[in-house]
Design a protein around this motif. Sequence first.
Motif, PDB file in Angstrom:
ATOM      1  N   MET A 182      33.819  40.325  43.629  1.00  0.00           N
ATOM      2  CA  MET A 182      33.892  41.741  43.259  1.00  0.00           C
ATOM      3  C   MET A 182      33.703  41.937  41.750  1.00  0.00           C
ATOM      4  SD  MET A 182      36.781  43.129  45.912  1.00  0.00           S
ATOM      5  CE  MET A 182      37.994  41.883  45.683  1.00  0.00           C
ATOM      6  N   PHE A 183      33.379  40.847  41.040  1.00  0.00           N
ATOM      7  CA  PHE A 183      33.170  40.910  39.587  1.00  0.00           C
ATOM      8  C   PHE A 183      32.210  39.779  39.222  1.00  0.00           C
ATOM      9  CE2 PHE A 183      36.952  38.821  41.029  1.00  0.00           C
ATOM     10  CZ  PHE A 183      36.797  37.529  40.530  1.00  0.00           C
ATOM     11  N   GLU A 240      37.249  33.076  44.110  1.00  0.00           N
ATOM     12  CA  GLU A 240      37.385  32.321  45.352  1.00  0.00           C
ATOM     13  C   GLU A 240      36.251  31.315  45.444  1.00  0.00           C
ATOM     14  OE1 GLU A 240      37.222  35.720  47.678  1.00  0.00           O
ATOM     15  OE2 GLU A 240      39.369  36.090  47.611  1.00  0.00           O
ATOM     16  N   ALA A 261      28.201  40.145  40.347  1.00  0.00           N
ATOM     17  CA  ALA A 261      29.153  40.876  41.194  1.00  0.00           C
ATOM     18  C   ALA A 261      28.412  41.589  42.327  1.00  0.00           C
ATOM     19  CB  ALA A 261      29.903  41.903  40.359  1.00  0.00           C
ATOM     20  N   ARG A 262      29.075  41.675  43.462  1.00  0.00           N
ATOM     21  CA  ARG A 262      28.538  42.492  44.552  1.00  0.00           C
ATOM     22  C   ARG A 262      28.621  43.954  44.165  1.00  0.00           C
ATOM     23  NH1 ARG A 262      32.169  40.907  49.289  1.00  0.00           N
ATOM     24  NH2 ARG A 262      33.249  39.998  47.531  1.00  0.00           N
ATOM     25  N   ARG A 263      27.694  44.760  44.625  1.00  0.00           N
ATOM     26  CA  ARG A 263      27.752  46.193  44.316  1.00  0.00           C
ATOM     27  C   ARG A 263      28.223  46.995  45.508  1.00  0.00           C
ATOM     28  NH1 ARG A 263      22.674  47.765  40.676  1.00  0.00           N
ATOM     29  NH2 ARG A 263      23.775  49.739  40.693  1.00  0.00           N
ATOM     30  N   LYS A 264      28.082  46.439  46.680  1.00  0.00           N
ATOM     31  CA  LYS A 264      28.604  47.157  47.848  1.00  0.00           C
ATOM     32  C   LYS A 264      29.069  46.159  48.893  1.00  0.00           C
ATOM     33  CE  LYS A 264      24.309  47.548  50.441  1.00  0.00           C
ATOM     34  NZ  LYS A 264      24.308  46.211  50.972  1.00  0.00           N
ATOM     35  N   ASP A 265      30.094  46.530  49.592  1.00  0.00           N
ATOM     36  CA  ASP A 265      30.600  45.730  50.691  1.00  0.00           C
ATOM     37  C   ASP A 265      31.456  46.666  51.535  1.00  0.00           C
ATOM     38  OD1 ASP A 265      31.958  44.118  52.453  1.00  0.00           O
ATOM     39  OD2 ASP A 265      32.276  42.511  51.017  1.00  0.00           O
ATOM     40  N   VAL A 266      30.803  47.397  52.425  1.00  0.00           N
ATOM     41  CA  VAL A 266      31.549  48.321  53.276  1.00  0.00           C
ATOM     42  C   VAL A 266      31.095  48.166  54.718  1.00  0.00           C
ATOM     43  CG1 VAL A 266      31.973  50.099  51.544  1.00  0.00           C
ATOM     44  CG2 VAL A 266      29.883  50.187  52.892  1.00  0.00           C
ATOM     45  N   ARG A 315      29.164  35.693  46.052  1.00  0.00           N
ATOM     46  CA  ARG A 315      29.327  36.789  45.105  1.00  0.00           C
ATOM     47  C   ARG A 315      30.702  37.421  45.300  1.00  0.00           C
ATOM     48  NH1 ARG A 315      24.160  40.405  45.678  1.00  0.00           N
ATOM     49  NH2 ARG A 315      25.010  41.354  43.808  1.00  0.00           N
TER      50      ARG A 315
END
Lengths: 368, 227
Positions: free
Chosen positions: B149-150, B208, B170-175, B147
């Motif tokens: 960022m879009f 990617e 898309a991913r909704r969070k990655d922190v 996944r």
Amino acid sequence: MSGARHLYVHLPFCAHRCGYCDFVTVVGRGGQHGAYVDALLRELELERDLLAETLETVFLGGGTPTFIELPELVRLLEALPSASEVTVEANPETVTPELARALREAGVTRVSLGAQTFRAELLRVLERVAGPDDVRRAVHHLRDAGFDNVSLDLIYGIPGQSATDLEADLGDALALEPEHLSCYELEAKPGTRFTHAWGEELRRQADAMEDYFERVVAVLTGSGYRWYETANFCRATESGRDLRSRHNLAYWLGRDYLGVGIGAVSTIENRRWRNTPRLGRYLEALAAGRAPERELEELDGGVKARERVMLGLRLDEPLPLAGLRRALDPAGLARVEDLGLAERSGATLTLTERGRYLGGAVTAELLA
Amino acid sequence: MKEKNAEWLEVHNPAEFPREVEEVEEPYVKASIIVPKEYVGAVMELCNERRGTFDHMEYLSPERVHLTYELPLAEIVLDYYDQLKSRTRGYASFDYDLAGFKPGNLVRVDVLVGGDSVDALSLIVHRDFAYDRGRLLVEKLREEIPRQMFDVPIQAAIGSRVIARETVKARRKDVLAKCYGGDISRKRKLLENQKKGKKRMKQVGAVEVPQEAFLAVLNIGQGSKSS
């Protein structure tokens, strides 16, 4: 060099080690609390030259700093250099009226309470000692003692936590009107007992919990809190009083800090070191007047610049890019701008709201 | 493979396959299979699935049968031998000779990732298999592409006609949830490694794509319904 203006003091003792915890902690050992305080003060004496004349912040973290016998805690606080912000972390069940008063009298200005959740069954999953009412009671004792800066830690993404549970937790926390809130997604860290027991369950519920972070931000900003760091919120006041954690802000702004105690990390100019996490070795070295064993890391200019990017982008304020160009990948920068995840204006970079939800991935993209 | 437009053209990979063709020929083989008689049915079934034409059968002994088939080369290069072995419990032996070119109803299936056509993922397949293979390929790619960022649409198309579509959401969070004085080094290394991982991937437009995804085109099974 005028010295570090931020001091971290690690107090590792806990009544019980919670399954999800991967901090340096030691269960019980009542007999060693006094010796440990002696060792801390001796380490501080050895490193006094690294500190500035006046400190901005002191932070007592753990472990459970309030688990050690009160006279020992007071002795420590009174011997520490004074600072305009002195924070002590506390577990709710340890906060009695006496403790609250003693902290206040010893110069503590801010208390950070590990509430985690207000749902009894979820507290059990986390193996927390406190119940939901302990949190409320602790806040009241602190208020009665005169504390006007109280922070609550919440954890979301606990196995079995529904969206309704999350909303209820946020509501319960807000009802206590804390000046500050830290909201962390539960991390199942490799090797912890918790991951062993719940890792599978957490993977299963990952999709369902994907929007919890957004919900936390929406509820708290909707209630007048400022989302000033990835996981941290502070009440926006009419008086303009800044309720951000000044100590943690120092980390995010790349300032120097001295850490004392087992497992404590210090960063001074181009060096970072971590004290041995072993209590016995630490006590032994300091009893002999020696600095404890340390793991040393040299930080070259490139590393420092990358850290400034990583930490600075956690904040809601624009990151000044001066001196950071070499840490950035121009193609990555162009991509995140095209995707609407970051905005450049003049010589600063700011993440957009969506960019902040994806802050880790965006930072990785930006790094050279 | 050959293609006739004004002249015949020899095509060695899908990227060279022209958009408009008048006639296509593909290479064939003459396959020779020796197998215990109880597996003759299984071998015939496999060869039929692979567009084979029966040529000849003889008993070498009361137990052993020699079968010959004409098969398109494209149908045996991937996983035919594995299928043959697995359907005959390893008893079949297989040999083949090239047997010239024959007309074939072949089409080029393109794969678009995030709207960009990816040559390395295109296929030349018989028109009858195009829909199934296209669908399998985009499903496989949806699993292989992480996944981003879009949203990333993955499409299989013949010319401008899309025959299959999937979306990598898309991913909704990655922190990194927490980052304080004690773990700055560890968190920095995590992000540096994440960046290295990105560099190892192939960039298709803004998407990617990991190297493994390119193997998907080889793993969709040449028309075998069983895999």
